[in-house]
Design an enzyme around this catalytic site. Structure first.
Site, short mmCIF file in Angstrom:
data_model
loop_
_atom_site.label_atom_id
_atom_site.label_comp_id
_atom_site.label_asym_id
_atom_site.label_seq_id
_atom_site.Cartn_x
_atom_site.Cartn_y
_atom_site.Cartn_z
N ASP A 1 0.84 -1.20 0.00
CA ASP A 1 0.00 0.00 0.00
C ASP A 1 0.88 1.25 0.00
OD1 ASP A 1 -2.40 1.41 0.21
OD2 ASP A 1 -2.37 1.39 2.41
N HIS A 2 0.53 2.23 -0.82
CA HIS A 2 1.26 3.51 -0.88
C HIS A 2 2.78 3.34 -1.01
CE1 HIS A 2 -2.07 6.27 -0.25
NE2 HIS A 2 -2.54 5.43 0.64
N ASN B 1 -9.92 0.33 1.29
CA ASN B 1 -8.81 0.26 2.25
C ASN B 1 -9.31 0.57 3.65
OD1 ASN B 1 -7.39 0.02 -0.14
ND2 ASN B 1 -5.72 1.32 0.55
N HIS C 1 -9.75 4.86 -0.57
CA HIS C 1 -8.85 4.92 0.59
C HIS C 1 -9.59 5.63 1.71
CE1 HIS C 1 -4.75 3.77 -1.07
NE2 HIS C 1 -5.61 3.54 -2.05
N SER D 1 -12.12 3.49 6.70
CA SER D 1 -12.58 3.38 8.08
C SER D 1 -13.50 4.54 8.42
CB SER D 1 -11.39 3.46 9.05
OG SER D 1 -10.72 2.25 9.11
N THR E 1 -7.78 2.07 10.27
CA THR E 1 -7.82 2.82 11.54
C THR E 1 -8.84 2.28 12.54
OG1 THR E 1 -7.16 4.75 10.28
CG2 THR E 1 -7.99 5.15 12.49
N GLU F 1 -2.63 6.34 -8.00
CA GLU F 1 -3.55 7.33 -7.43
C GLU F 1 -3.40 8.68 -8.10
OE1 GLU F 1 -3.69 7.51 -3.10
OE2 GLU F 1 -4.07 9.66 -3.12
N ASP G 1 2.18 5.25 -5.35
CA ASP G 1 1.48 6.50 -5.04
C ASP G 1 2.33 7.70 -5.44
OD1 ASP G 1 0.12 8.65 -4.09
OD2 ASP G 1 0.14 8.04 -1.99
ZN LIG Z 1 -4.41 5.34 1.31
#
Ligand SMILES: [Zn+2]
Length: 284
Positions: free
Chosen positions: A83-84, A236, A214, A217, A239, A135, A105
């Site tokens: 991720d990222h 995604n 993204h 949460s 949190t 992204e 990213d």
């Molecule tokens: Zn993200």
């Protein structure tokens, strides 16, 4: 079993569902996600964000091989995703480790540079037969790039992804799916999320690829359903799972043994992950 994003996107598109991508930074996270996916008999995504290495929470060398091994042993298809990813050498390290999906990213870069760098990442990922997410647009909240941070952690409309640009970006780079900005925030929400559902549909229609959300949460289940109906196929999530774990662990403190805390945290995270996953796959 190990799967790529492209493998599970086919199923997600047919069923009009989204697959949860859960960031994992410890063994309890991995167990909470995999146990839930097996319980619901649904594919899932174990993700590790480069940010977590920069913040010294966990490092790829330690958790990466564990993620790959656990995914192989799972009874459901599991994507192991970076991720990222910010640097190409970091991305290549995850690919050599056996990750089946990566995100580059470059959203903090000027548009043309983002296109150029993403093209290089696409070439690298596809060489390994791995799917790639990129992204454009800027997400509010804390990220490695400090992209689009606003004082009140509200998303600024001027940072939202523009459909014509998204179309151009996908055509030029050949990415398999696209993370877009339409009102979500990384990390905790300090005010009610205000998502642009029409924009999600426009982005999905314009690009023809699965849209990734993204900052998943803290969004209401009703809103999840709306973005999924409009073309989001990967969400995604981290949190609130992490918060649930913290609360679960706190509830058994003080206690003498660490394994009691770890187990209480894992059980609480599992409950939170199950609630999210059921919503994403229409089993609630
Ligand atoms: Zn993200």
């Amino acid at each position: 079993m190990l799967a790529t994003l492209n493998d599970i996107f086919k199923m997600a598109e047919e069923k009009k569902i989204a697959i949860g991508a859960f960031n994992v930074v410890n063994f309890e996270n991995i167990l909470a996600v995999l146990d839930t996916a097996e319980k619901l008999n649904m594919p899932t995504i174990l993700a590790f964000a480069q940010t977590h290495e920069e913040n010294k929470v966990m490092d790829l060398d330690t958790i990466g091989p564990v993620m790959v091994l656990m995914a192989k042993q799972a009874k459901v298809p599991v994507v192991v995703h970076l991720d990222h990813g910010i640097n190409l050498d970091y991305i290549e390290k995850s690919l050599k480790m056996g990750f089946t999906s990566i995100m580059f990213d470059g959203s903090a870069l000027p548009y043309d540079e983002n296109v150029e760098m993403t093209k290089k990442a696409v070439e690298m990922a596809h060489k390994y037969n791995v799917s790639i997410e990129a992204e454009i647009g800027k997400m509010a909240g804390i990220t490695l790039n400090n992209e689009g941070i606003t004082e009140n952690r509200k998303s600024d409309r001027s940072n939202y992804t523009v459909p014509a640009e998204a179309k151009d970006f996908v055509e030029k780079t050949g990415v398999d799916c696209l993370a877009c900005s339409f009102g979500t925030v990384h990390g905790e929400y300090f005010s009610e999320p205000n998502l642009d559902f029409d924009l999600v549909k426009e982005l999905s229609d314009a690009t023809g690829v699965p849209i990734v959300m993204h900052g998943g949460s803290g969004v209401s289940h009703e809103d999840y359903k709306k973005v999924i109906a409009n073309g989001v196929r990967k969400i995604n999530y981290f949190t609130y799972m992490d918060k649930a774990g913290g609360e679960g662990a706190s509830a058994v403190c003080p206690t003498k043994y660490f394994h009691d805390i770890a187990k209480a945290g894992q059980d609480a995270m599992q409950k939170d992950v199950e609630s999210a996953m059921r919503c994403f796959v229409n089993m609630d």
